[in-house]
Design a protein around this motif. Sequence first.
Motif, PDB file in Angstrom:
ATOM      1  N   GLY A 229       4.611  -9.179  -2.166  1.00  0.00           N
ATOM      2  CA  GLY A 229       4.571  -9.786  -0.839  1.00  0.00           C
ATOM      3  C   GLY A 229       5.389  -9.047   0.190  1.00  0.00           C
ATOM      4  N   GLY A 230       6.223  -8.115  -0.250  1.00  0.00           N
ATOM      5  CA  GLY A 230       6.981  -7.258   0.653  1.00  0.00           C
ATOM      6  C   GLY A 230       7.937  -7.998   1.565  1.00  0.00           C
ATOM      7  N   ILE A 231       8.240  -7.378   2.691  1.00  0.00           N
ATOM      8  CA  ILE A 231       9.201  -7.953   3.624  1.00  0.00           C
ATOM      9  C   ILE A 231       8.684  -9.260   4.225  1.00  0.00           C
ATOM     10  CG2 ILE A 231       8.391  -6.709   5.672  1.00  0.00           C
ATOM     11  CD1 ILE A 231      11.392  -6.302   6.394  1.00  0.00           C
ATOM     12  N   THR A 232       7.369  -9.430   4.259  1.00  0.00           N
ATOM     13  CA  THR A 232       6.797 -10.675   4.772  1.00  0.00           C
ATOM     14  C   THR A 232       7.189 -11.846   3.887  1.00  0.00           C
ATOM     15  OG1 THR A 232       4.921  -9.449   5.680  1.00  0.00           O
ATOM     16  CG2 THR A 232       4.662 -11.826   5.440  1.00  0.00           C
ATOM     17  N   ALA A 233       7.100 -11.668   2.566  1.00  0.00           N
ATOM     18  CA  ALA A 233       7.496 -12.728   1.643  1.00  0.00           C
ATOM     19  C   ALA A 233       8.995 -12.993   1.721  1.00  0.00           C
ATOM     20  CB  ALA A 233       7.091 -12.344   0.219  1.00  0.00           C
ATOM     21  N   TRP A 234       9.759 -11.933   1.943  1.00  0.00           N
ATOM     22  CA  TRP A 234      11.217 -12.074   2.048  1.00  0.00           C
ATOM     23  C   TRP A 234      11.596 -12.944   3.249  1.00  0.00           C
ATOM     24  CZ3 TRP A 234      15.284 -10.506  -0.983  1.00  0.00           C
ATOM     25  CH2 TRP A 234      16.554 -10.507  -0.404  1.00  0.00           C
ATOM     26  N   THR A 235      11.053 -12.632   4.416  1.00  0.00           N
ATOM     27  CA  THR A 235      11.394 -13.409   5.606  1.00  0.00           C
ATOM     28  C   THR A 235      10.779 -14.801   5.556  1.00  0.00           C
ATOM     29  OG1 THR A 235       9.543 -12.377   6.799  1.00  0.00           O
ATOM     30  CG2 THR A 235      11.713 -11.375   7.043  1.00  0.00           C
ATOM     31  N   ALA A 236       9.599 -14.954   4.930  1.00  0.00           N
ATOM     32  CA  ALA A 236       8.979 -16.270   4.797  1.00  0.00           C
ATOM     33  C   ALA A 236       9.838 -17.213   3.959  1.00  0.00           C
ATOM     34  CB  ALA A 236       7.589 -16.135   4.177  1.00  0.00           C
ATOM     35  N   ALA A 237      10.645 -16.637   3.070  1.00  0.00           N
ATOM     36  CA  ALA A 237      11.556 -17.438   2.255  1.00  0.00           C
ATOM     37  C   ALA A 237      12.849 -17.765   2.998  1.00  0.00           C
ATOM     38  CB  ALA A 237      11.870 -16.700   0.956  1.00  0.00           C
ATOM     39  N   GLY A 238      12.925 -17.365   4.258  1.00  0.00           N
ATOM     40  CA  GLY A 238      14.103 -17.651   5.057  1.00  0.00           C
ATOM     41  C   GLY A 238      15.291 -16.763   4.769  1.00  0.00           C
ATOM     42  N   LEU A 239      15.034 -15.617   4.165  1.00  0.00           N
ATOM     43  CA  LEU A 239      16.120 -14.713   3.784  1.00  0.00           C
ATOM     44  C   LEU A 239      16.422 -13.736   4.918  1.00  0.00           C
ATOM     45  CD1 LEU A 239      14.848 -14.179   0.163  1.00  0.00           C
ATOM     46  CD2 LEU A 239      16.947 -15.381   0.811  1.00  0.00           C
ATOM     47  N   PRO A 240      17.675 -13.324   5.032  1.00  0.00           N
ATOM     48  CA  PRO A 240      18.080 -12.511   6.181  1.00  0.00           C
ATOM     49  C   PRO A 240      17.706 -11.041   6.047  1.00  0.00           C
ATOM     50  CG  PRO A 240      19.945 -12.856   4.729  1.00  0.00           C
ATOM     51  CD  PRO A 240      18.813 -13.668   4.158  1.00  0.00           C
ATOM     52  N   LEU A 241      17.605 -10.403   7.193  1.00  0.00           N
ATOM     53  CA  LEU A 241      17.466  -8.955   7.257  1.00  0.00           C
ATOM     54  C   LEU A 241      18.789  -8.368   7.748  1.00  0.00           C
ATOM     55  CD1 LEU A 241      13.929  -8.622   8.890  1.00  0.00           C
ATOM     56  CD2 LEU A 241      14.523  -8.551   6.450  1.00  0.00           C
ATOM     57  N   SER A 242      18.937  -7.084   7.598  1.00  0.00           N
ATOM     58  CA  SER A 242      20.162  -6.391   7.991  1.00  0.00           C
ATOM     59  C   SER A 242      19.812  -5.185   8.839  1.00  0.00           C
ATOM     60  CB  SER A 242      20.936  -5.949   6.746  1.00  0.00           C
ATOM     61  OG  SER A 242      22.036  -5.126   7.089  1.00  0.00           O
ATOM     62  N   THR A 243      20.734  -4.790   9.707  1.00  0.00           N
ATOM     63  CA  THR A 243      20.588  -3.540  10.453  1.00  0.00           C
ATOM     64  C   THR A 243      21.646  -2.529  10.017  1.00  0.00           C
ATOM     65  OG1 THR A 243      21.956  -4.439  12.253  1.00  0.00           O
ATOM     66  CG2 THR A 243      19.558  -4.648  12.467  1.00  0.00           C
ATOM     67  N   ASP A 244      22.421  -2.879   9.000  1.00  0.00           N
ATOM     68  CA  ASP A 244      23.431  -1.952   8.489  1.00  0.00           C
ATOM     69  C   ASP A 244      22.770  -0.751   7.822  1.00  0.00           C
ATOM     70  OD1 ASP A 244      25.331  -3.726   9.347  1.00  0.00           O
ATOM     71  OD2 ASP A 244      25.663  -4.629   7.374  1.00  0.00           O
TER      72      ASP A 244
ATOM     73  N   PHE B  91      -8.320  -1.830  -1.649  1.00  0.00           N
ATOM     74  CA  PHE B  91      -7.048  -2.198  -2.257  1.00  0.00           C
ATOM     75  C   PHE B  91      -6.613  -3.613  -1.908  1.00  0.00           C
ATOM     76  CE2 PHE B  91      -5.366  -0.984   1.862  1.00  0.00           C
ATOM     77  CZ  PHE B  91      -4.210  -1.736   2.000  1.00  0.00           C
ATOM     78  N   LYS B  92      -6.998  -4.099  -0.725  1.00  0.00           N
ATOM     79  CA  LYS B  92      -6.599  -5.450  -0.331  1.00  0.00           C
ATOM     80  C   LYS B  92      -7.272  -6.528  -1.176  1.00  0.00           C
ATOM     81  CE  LYS B  92      -5.127  -4.534   4.407  1.00  0.00           C
ATOM     82  NZ  LYS B  92      -5.298  -4.862   5.853  1.00  0.00           N
ATOM     83  N   ASP B  93      -8.325  -6.157  -1.894  1.00  0.00           N
ATOM     84  CA  ASP B  93      -8.968  -7.115  -2.792  1.00  0.00           C
ATOM     85  C   ASP B  93      -8.075  -7.478  -3.982  1.00  0.00           C
ATOM     86  OD1 ASP B  93     -11.188  -7.166  -1.177  1.00  0.00           O
ATOM     87  OD2 ASP B  93     -12.315  -5.710  -2.368  1.00  0.00           O
TER      88      ASP B  93
ATOM     89  N   PRO C 278      -4.372 -14.394  -0.190  1.00  0.00           N
ATOM     90  CA  PRO C 278      -4.264 -14.492   1.276  1.00  0.00           C
ATOM     91  C   PRO C 278      -2.845 -14.344   1.814  1.00  0.00           C
ATOM     92  CG  PRO C 278      -5.801 -16.143   0.462  1.00  0.00           C
ATOM     93  CD  PRO C 278      -5.182 -15.501  -0.749  1.00  0.00           C
ATOM     94  N   ASP C 279      -1.819 -14.685   1.009  1.00  0.00           N
ATOM     95  CA  ASP C 279      -0.443 -14.571   1.490  1.00  0.00           C
ATOM     96  C   ASP C 279       0.140 -13.173   1.310  1.00  0.00           C
ATOM     97  OD1 ASP C 279      -0.031 -14.442  -1.231  1.00  0.00           O
ATOM     98  OD2 ASP C 279       1.406 -16.108  -1.316  1.00  0.00           O
ATOM     99  N   GLY C 280      -0.660 -12.241   0.811  1.00  0.00           N
ATOM    100  CA  GLY C 280      -0.200 -10.866   0.661  1.00  0.00           C
ATOM    101  C   GLY C 280       0.451 -10.552  -0.666  1.00  0.00           C
ATOM    102  N   THR C 281       0.567 -11.530  -1.556  1.00  0.00           N
ATOM    103  CA  THR C 281       1.065 -11.269  -2.902  1.00  0.00           C
ATOM    104  C   THR C 281      -0.114 -10.929  -3.809  1.00  0.00           C
ATOM    105  OG1 THR C 281       0.952 -13.609  -3.535  1.00  0.00           O
ATOM    106  CG2 THR C 281       3.054 -12.797  -2.626  1.00  0.00           C
TER     107      THR C 281
ATOM    108  N   MET D  43       0.812  -1.218   0.000  1.00  0.00           N
ATOM    109  CA  MET D  43       0.000   0.000   0.000  1.00  0.00           C
ATOM    110  C   MET D  43       0.845   1.267   0.000  1.00  0.00           C
ATOM    111  SD  MET D  43      -1.580   0.186   3.891  1.00  0.00           S
ATOM    112  CE  MET D  43      -2.325   1.801   3.646  1.00  0.00           C
ATOM    113  N   PHE D  44       2.000   1.244   0.648  1.00  0.00           N
ATOM    114  CA  PHE D  44       2.873   2.416   0.649  1.00  0.00           C
ATOM    115  C   PHE D  44       3.907   2.340  -0.465  1.00  0.00           C
ATOM    116  CE2 PHE D  44       1.533   1.918   5.145  1.00  0.00           C
ATOM    117  CZ  PHE D  44       0.748   3.058   5.228  1.00  0.00           C
ATOM    118  N   ALA D  45       4.398   1.141  -0.755  1.00  0.00           N
ATOM    119  CA  ALA D  45       5.358   0.965  -1.846  1.00  0.00           C
ATOM    120  C   ALA D  45       4.743   1.371  -3.174  1.00  0.00           C
ATOM    121  CB  ALA D  45       5.845  -0.481  -1.893  1.00  0.00           C
ATOM    122  N   ALA D  46       3.454   1.128  -3.347  1.00  0.00           N
ATOM    123  CA  ALA D  46       2.783   1.493  -4.603  1.00  0.00           C
ATOM    124  C   ALA D  46       2.743   3.000  -4.794  1.00  0.00           C
ATOM    125  CB  ALA D  46       1.368   0.920  -4.641  1.00  0.00           C
TER     126      ALA D  46
END
Length: 281
Positions: free
Chosen positions: A125-140, A206-208, A212-215, A103-106
């Motif tokens: 799917g945003g950051i939710t899809a990223w972490t669901a795929a087991g991918l790391p986040l950074s604080t750098d 917009f959520k329509d 269900p997984d946000g993609t 909603m904000f990225a758009a």
Amino acid sequence: MWTTLISVADLVRHQQDRNQVILDCRHDLGNPQAGREAYAQGHLPGALFVHLDEQLSACSRDHDGIFRGRHPLPDQQTFIQTLRSLGISDDTQVIAYDAHGGMFAARLWWMLRWVGHEAVAVLDGGITAWTAAGLPLSTDLSIPSAGTISQHPPLTVQVSIGDVLENLSSAAMTLVDARAADRYRGENETIDPVGGHIPGALNRFFKDNLQPDGTFKSPLQLSQEWSQLVADPARAIMQCGSGVTACHNLLALEVAGLCGAALYPGSWSEWCADPARPVAR
């Protein structure tokens, strides 16, 4: 070049591309600092943070004191300077993401197209899809080199409040409201003190546009659903509460191959600021 959506898998494959900038657009309308705090706690590697209120919007009142809505567009040259400070040039692939179904990225996607930059996509799917795929986040924290993006003819269409007023009588354009149904009906006074919608507006939350997984739903499904609302996208106007989630509907239309709809940036917050303007419920 990605121009609408990019999958997590594709982003991983191109994560090391040099001419790429990833932007974290997370935000909370009720807590304006929530996005920045979430970014500090963990973000996609190399991502920079952009703030809806500070970088993707102008002041609610213009220099004449006229209220233009909660999130009016900034001056285009001001926005170009913001993009340059983020390291974006004419050949940069921009990837935008959030934690809210896009909603904000758009909004950022639409604004880059507004200044003529085509190579911009929303992470599906945003950051939710990223972490669901087991991918790391950074604080750098990344410090970008200055970009050199220039303004080009817009790839978008927008309308003014005058155009929307004229449409009340002409009904030449189909107006679609992206807010939730309770806000559209005027039943959520917490968010919309003046409840209701612009007369004649249809409702498509917009959520329509999402699974269900946000993609996003498939182009075919989006085309089938949107075609029931909008016969000709070139004769359609998207609006919402303040010109943000309407961009999600515009992105969904592009994914569906139904291009050419316009944005009413001021949206409901500008419209209802004048009690003389009609309201439907």
